[in-house]
Design a protein around this motif. Structure first.
Motif, short mmCIF file in Angstrom:
data_model
loop_
_atom_site.label_atom_id
_atom_site.label_comp_id
_atom_site.label_asym_id
_atom_site.label_seq_id
_atom_site.Cartn_x
_atom_site.Cartn_y
_atom_site.Cartn_z
N ASN A 16 5.22 30.42 58.07
CA ASN A 16 5.83 29.14 58.45
C ASN A 16 5.86 28.17 57.28
N TRP A 17 4.78 28.12 56.52
CA TRP A 17 4.71 27.23 55.36
C TRP A 17 5.72 27.65 54.29
N THR A 18 5.82 28.96 54.07
CA THR A 18 6.79 29.45 53.09
C THR A 18 8.21 29.15 53.53
N TYR A 19 8.47 29.32 54.82
CA TYR A 19 9.80 29.05 55.35
C TYR A 19 10.19 27.59 55.18
N VAL A 20 9.27 26.68 55.49
CA VAL A 20 9.58 25.25 55.41
C VAL A 20 9.83 24.84 53.96
N PHE A 21 8.98 25.23 53.05
CA PHE A 21 9.08 24.76 51.67
C PHE A 21 10.13 25.52 50.85
N SER A 22 10.47 26.73 51.26
CA SER A 22 11.38 27.54 50.44
C SER A 22 12.72 27.82 51.10
N ASP A 23 12.73 28.04 52.41
CA ASP A 23 13.93 28.53 53.08
C ASP A 23 14.55 27.56 54.07
N LEU A 24 13.94 26.42 54.29
CA LEU A 24 14.50 25.43 55.22
C LEU A 24 15.30 24.42 54.42
N PRO A 25 16.63 24.50 54.44
CA PRO A 25 17.44 23.66 53.55
C PRO A 25 17.35 22.17 53.85
N LYS A 26 17.05 21.79 55.09
CA LYS A 26 17.03 20.38 55.45
C LYS A 26 15.70 19.69 55.19
#
Length: 313
Positions: free
Chosen positions: A60-70
């Protein structure tokens, strides 16, 4: 007095203290500690609100900081509002408070006029501002065009959307005005008189007398303003909905941030992730980031409170 008697007395005192503190302890546990621990727990989980949470580690942390464009636009917008909007509100509120304290006649009328906008409901005030600043039919742009000044698109322009929200926030500065007025009226008059006898200018009296005396109020206004900016949700989402023409629409969930994610804030992103996309793990990560920034800003201001406005030495 024996050791046993002393221990019994200490236990009774500790129990009495705990009983007096129990309302605060219960409230702190239920409304702060438990939600914070739960948010931290779910930030490491895959959870959609329906199925049982499963361990996901740092995904989840990786997704937010790396893969969540907004995420990064929302972070930048939130920090921009926390710095620019709060600064404008504090400066304008202090200026209006000083102006009204100098007025000899009709001060009550001006105080009422400046305070009334603060009482307007946030949704109604935002709706009114969007229509006033409408780039095609709004009276503000019509007035600017009549003066030959280029009229911006305000809430329909990514470069002007946040300044428009700042104007809305400054318009409702009546709460800070009242607080600053009370602080200004409490400054000892003999200090001003002594400074005038010493030949101090108005600027020097403001810097060395007024600001040091009202420094706790300025700090309070800045800290509470930043906390409020970190929770800024209603005004930007209403403005983006109305400006985009999707206010009150049904069907697909509205994606906040119009235009071009310029009004997207972290609280809006948390709501979108949690209640529109049912990605509670990522929403908890963003919530923890927001909490960390709020605590960091507050700690920095409390630590630097002496240098925030200068000292009276």
């Amino acid at each position: 007095m024996t050791t046993y008697t002393l221990r019994s007395k200490h236990r009774r005192n500790a129990l009495r203290t705990a009983l007096f503190m129990s309302p605060w302890l219960i409230g702190f546990g239920f409304f702060f500690a438990y939600p914070l621990v739960s948010t931290l727990y779910f930030s490491f989980m895959r959870y959609d609100g329906l199925n049982a949470p499963t361990w996901r580690g740092l995904e989840n942390w990786t997704y937010v900081f790396s893969d969540l464009p907004k995420f990064w636009p929302a972070m930048q917008n939130t920090l921009w509002l926390a710095v620019v909007m709060v600064t404008c509100r504090v400066v304008f509120g202090l200026g209006v408070g000083m102006l009204i304290t100098k007025i000899k006649r009709g001060a009550g009328i001006y105080r009422t006029l400046f305070y009334l906008p603060y009482l307007a409901p946030p949704v109604a005030a935002t709706l009114a501002f969007v229509f006033l600043l409408n780039p095609g039919t709004g009276p503000v742009n019509s007035f600017l065009e009549g003066l030959g000044v280029p009229a911006p698109s305000w809430f329909n322009d990514a470069d002007w959307a946040k300044p428009a929200l700042t104007v809305l926030a400054v318009w409702g500065v009546g709460d800070l005005m009242v607080i600053f007025m009370a602080a200004l009226l409490d400054v000892p008059k003999d200090q001003y008189e002594a400074a005038e006898l010493d030949g101090a200018s108005r600027r020097q009296r403001f810097r060395y007398i007024t600001l040091p005396n009202i420094s706790p109020i300025v700090l309070f206004a800045v800290v509470t303003g930043i906390i409020g900016a970190m929770q800024y949700y209603t005004q930007p989402i209403v403005a983006s909905k109305v400006a985009s023409g999707k206010m009150g629409g049904s069907g697909a969930a509205f994606q906040p941030g119009y235009p071009d994610d310029s009004t997207l804030t972290l609280p809006q992103l948390i709501y979108s992730l949690g209640f529109n996309q049912f990605n509670y793990g990522a929403a908890c990560v963003v919530a923890l980031v927001l909490f960390a920034f709020s605590m960091a800003f507050t700690a920095l201001l409390m630590r630097r409170r002496g240098g925030l406005i200068g000292s009276g030495d």
